[in-house]
Design an enzyme around this catalytic site. Structure first.
Site, short mmCIF file in Angstrom:
data_model
loop_
_atom_site.label_atom_id
_atom_site.label_comp_id
_atom_site.label_asym_id
_atom_site.label_seq_id
_atom_site.Cartn_x
_atom_site.Cartn_y
_atom_site.Cartn_z
N LYS A 63 0.83 -1.22 0.00
CA LYS A 63 0.00 0.00 0.00
C LYS A 63 0.85 1.26 0.00
O LYS A 63 0.47 2.26 -0.59
CB LYS A 63 -0.95 0.01 1.21
CG LYS A 63 -2.07 -1.02 1.11
CD LYS A 63 -3.43 -0.36 1.07
CE LYS A 63 -4.50 -1.38 0.74
NZ LYS A 63 -5.55 -1.48 1.74
N LYS B 124 -6.54 -10.76 -10.67
CA LYS B 124 -7.57 -11.00 -9.67
C LYS B 124 -8.67 -9.95 -9.82
O LYS B 124 -8.39 -8.78 -10.05
CB LYS B 124 -6.90 -10.88 -8.29
CG LYS B 124 -7.74 -11.27 -7.12
CD LYS B 124 -6.91 -11.25 -5.84
CE LYS B 124 -7.83 -11.01 -4.67
NZ LYS B 124 -7.13 -10.83 -3.40
N LYS C 193 -11.95 -3.93 -7.81
CA LYS C 193 -12.57 -2.68 -8.20
C LYS C 193 -11.53 -1.80 -8.90
O LYS C 193 -11.80 -1.21 -9.94
CB LYS C 193 -13.08 -1.97 -6.93
CG LYS C 193 -13.90 -0.75 -7.24
CD LYS C 193 -14.17 0.06 -5.99
CE LYS C 193 -14.83 1.37 -6.36
NZ LYS C 193 -14.61 2.40 -5.34
#
Ligand code: TRP
Length: 336
Positions: free
Chosen positions: A118, A199, A202
């Site tokens: 992240k 995968k 969104k």
């Protein structure tokens, strides 16, 4: 360290309110949560504080929470049986997170792979919340002294940290106070997106929404990636490498799966027909869910009330834990 007592059937899990709920979320987590309600005392949380570690728009965020609540209810989370609430409705989560941050080492958090990923993705916003995210997650679970946590592989490292943090707190303040939560590993399912490559997510914009209409679904399905070697209708297909075929595995009957497998290999049907069969199978499973969701969407106040009621039930447990924790740590009681 005490093992989870045999009579601890309490389970906690959390989902981030990212807005759209796609079939990957359903197949990977939500469907499992629904089934676990049979055997466990379940506490499910829409973890808004975790999601605020990235930049967001408040109005849309509220809608996203509501939408996730609707999806969970439509999918079969039963608010009579399970506790369903929004994390920030129970401020004890953040209080316990502070407490846990004092028994969590800087180096441990630096090793978390999700943090490393992240902080690469959001290089201009590597905030301390992103860093201490796993501490809040440990607090989520241990606040309720949950013995079990259904998670995917990607969350095992966070769960291991939660166990370690609980052990460390116990060693200092009260051996055996927090249980060691066990992972209930969600059966690994690789749900790829419409691109057939990565995968479903969104952010990749390669998803099929759980609650979308047949038209919306078809618009994406008709262009979805199939066997790249099957260029013409008369080319025999290879179901084993076709992502659309893998979706049949999630939604179609054994009979349809066998039929598609055979007819694809012999070029008896083309990708278009295969997709039509899939659309039918999906609609049979998801249509009733979408109808329930539409009813709920028409009554947002009622959905918020369900979440607030869950919040009240969760908070009663959380307060009790914090009262004991404060006492054991030599802190005064909270002001009324
Ligand atoms: N970190 C989890 C995820 O990204 C969400 C989460 C937050 C969670 N708190 C939790 C999962 C507690 C299990 C238990 O999916």
């Amino acid at each position: 360290m005490t093992d989870t007592p045999a009579d601890n059937r309490r389970l906690f899990s959390g989902i981030q309110p990212t807005g759209i709920v796609h079939i990957g979320n359903w197949l990977g987590a939500i469907q499992n949560w629904v089934a676990l309600q049979q055997d466990y005392e379940c506490i499910f949380s829409i973890v808004d504080h975790h999601a605020t570690t990235v930049v967001y728009e408040p109005e849309a965020f509220r809608e996203a929470m509501l939408e996730v609540g609707i999806a969970l209810l439509a999918a079969g989370i039963d608010p009579e049986r399970s506790v369903l609430f929004v994390q920030s409705m129970v401020p004890e989560h953040t209080e316990l997170a502070w407490i846990f941050s004092t028994v969590t080492m800087y180096g441990e958090l630096g090793r978390m792979t999700q943090f490393k990923d992240k902080s690469e993705q959001h290089q201009h916003n590597v905030n301390v919340g992103l860093f201490t995210y796993p501490v809040l997650q440990a607090a989520d679970i241990l606040l309720y002294k949950a013995g079990f946590v259904p998670v995917g592989e990607d969350q095992l490292q966070h769960l291991e940290l939660a166990r370690e943090v609980g052990r460390r707190w116990n060693r200092r303040f009260d051996e055996g106070f927090f249980p060691e939560p066990k992972a209930l590993l969600t059966p690994a399912r690789r749900v790829l997106g419409t691109d057939g490559q990565s995968k479903m997510s969104k952010s990749m914009n390669n998803y099929l929404g759980l609650l979308e209409s047949p038209d919306e679904r078809w618009a994406k399905l008709k262009d979805a990636f199939t066997d790249p070697q099957r260029l013409r209708l008369k080319d025999p297909g290879r179901p084993e490498v076709c992502n659309v075929f893998s979706w049949h595995g999630f939604f179609s009957s054994e009979e349809t799966i066998a039929q598609v497998d055979r007819d694809c290999r012999t070029a008896g049907i083309g990708c278009f027909q295969c997709k039509q069969l899939l659309a039918d199978s999906m609609e049979a499973r998801l249509g009733p869910m979408r109808e329930r969701a539409e009813e709920l969407r028409a009554r947002p106040d009622q959905v918020w009330e369900i979440l607030h009621e869950g919040g009240r039930r969760a908070r009663a447990i959380a307060r009790q834990t914090l009262t004991e924790v404060r006492e054991l740590m030599g802190l005064p009681g909270a002001a009324e």
